[in-house]
Design an enzyme around this catalytic site. Sequence first.
Site, PDB file in Angstrom:
ATOM      1  N   LYS A 179      -0.162  56.852  65.700  1.00 45.38           N
ATOM      2  CA  LYS A 179       0.917  57.417  64.893  1.00 45.38           C
ATOM      3  C   LYS A 179       0.621  58.896  64.704  1.00 45.38           C
ATOM      4  CE  LYS A 179       4.553  55.551  62.867  1.00 45.38           C
ATOM      5  NZ  LYS A 179       5.357  54.444  63.365  1.00 45.38           N
TER       6      LYS A 179
ATOM      7  N   GLY B 275      17.367  51.816  51.176  1.00 46.48           N
ATOM      8  CA  GLY B 275      17.323  52.800  52.261  1.00 46.48           C
ATOM      9  C   GLY B 275      18.431  52.541  53.255  1.00 46.48           C
TER      10      GLY B 275
ATOM     11  N   GLY C 181      19.480  54.512  56.006  1.00 40.94           N
ATOM     12  CA  GLY C 181      19.423  55.462  57.120  1.00 40.94           C
ATOM     13  C   GLY C 181      19.836  54.776  58.412  1.00 40.94           C
ATOM     14  N   HIS C 182      19.160  55.161  59.514  1.00 41.11           N
ATOM     15  CA  HIS C 182      19.523  54.623  60.831  1.00 41.11           C
ATOM     16  C   HIS C 182      19.543  53.095  60.819  1.00 41.11           C
ATOM     17  CE1 HIS C 182      17.617  58.581  61.991  1.00 41.11           C
ATOM     18  NE2 HIS C 182      18.790  58.657  62.575  1.00 41.11           N
ATOM     19  N   VAL C 183      18.502  52.490  60.257  1.00 42.21           N
ATOM     20  CA  VAL C 183      18.387  51.030  60.325  1.00 42.21           C
ATOM     21  C   VAL C 183      19.134  50.361  59.165  1.00 42.21           C
ATOM     22  CG1 VAL C 183      16.788  49.076  60.409  1.00 42.21           C
ATOM     23  CG2 VAL C 183      16.147  51.248  61.471  1.00 42.21           C
TER      24      VAL C 183
END
Length: 346
Positions: free
Chosen positions: A78, A175, A177-179
């Site tokens: 990472k 959350g 966002g994208h997901v």
Amino acid sequence: MFATLEQTGATELHVHRDPVTGLRAIIAIHSTLRGPAVGGCRCLHYPDEDAALTDVTRLARGMSYKAALSGLPHGGAKSVILRPDGPFDRVALYQAFGRFVDTLGGRYITAIDSGTELDDLDQVAMTTDHVWGHHGDGLDPSPLTTLGVLSSLEAAVRHQLKRSNFRGLHFAIQGLGHVGADVARRLADAGASLTLADLDTQRSQSLASELGAHWISADAIYDASCDGFIPCALGNVLNANTIPRLRTRIVAGSANNQLGRDQDAQLLHDHGILYAPDYIVNAGGLIRVAMGHHGATRDQIRRKVQGIGETLSRIFREAQQRGLTPARMADHLAEERLQHTSDQAA
Ligand code: NAI
């Protein structure tokens, strides 16, 4: 520093500062035993350097376990970019990051993670070949991460609620966002009701009105009474402060490093909550970019991602039989696979 490496099992740490662009970045490699190490790049504000170090090494371990349990020929790593405090040149920063990645000669392959966008990875691709999931290769991981989250939720709902679909169930999503937003739309289509929260309340409000859902403030999401809590924001959201507040039977979401400490898996179990280990739930993105780069077809990739639910069902059953938490069971299986690879290499 070495104590953090030992705690997480990470084997290498690479640190780089570029005075021209202001880049301050860390790459942690957990393992390259199964092949080149893959893992996304976060670009966030951290309270201090120790927090960044802990985050990057724990995330690297998660990537190794995820790759091993997905049967991919890759190790885990990472990277984090410590987001500059003031204004900065994003293009120059990510190009400098690409040059840093390139110094590792392909032992580390970078990808998207929180705070990094596909456009940023396009800049990284200008300075290194060792980047996956940008506009150039057409392998955006997020839609397949969503597919994996849904497959995981199905498995958790079957195991814990003895239900075979989402109709009439209530989910709380943290959350958007994208997901998280994509998961919300798919669950709404499947007849579930939703409570939504994001730090960006504008985002919560507009998605809630699009889907006829309920929205609440970011902190209140832990108290929402629901059948499943879906963390799709950041890590460390399941801890001694938040777990007693949860009014859910299931936790399954895409966020990495959801558990504050490994022991929090037991705390969830003690509260009667089935926790689906994050690095299995969110493996769809890695599967997409890795299999895509190894020449698999779209159908082959989708089938593999839809198999995440079966893997989880097996883990839930075996964990129950052996008196372990699903998180411990998953770690155990991943460690066994890594040990097997290591024995074969010796
Ligand atoms: P994103 O950056 O697009 O969305 C995250 C959302 O969470 C943002 O809308 C942000 O405002 C919100 N947020 C941040 N802190 C919050 C808080 N305390 N409470 C409520 N909302 C908060 O990230 P993305 O791509 O959707 O990923 C979500 C999580 O899934 C991240 O942890 C990421 O590491 C993980 N993940 C994502 C993959 C992908 O393919 N995008 C693959 C594997 C893991």
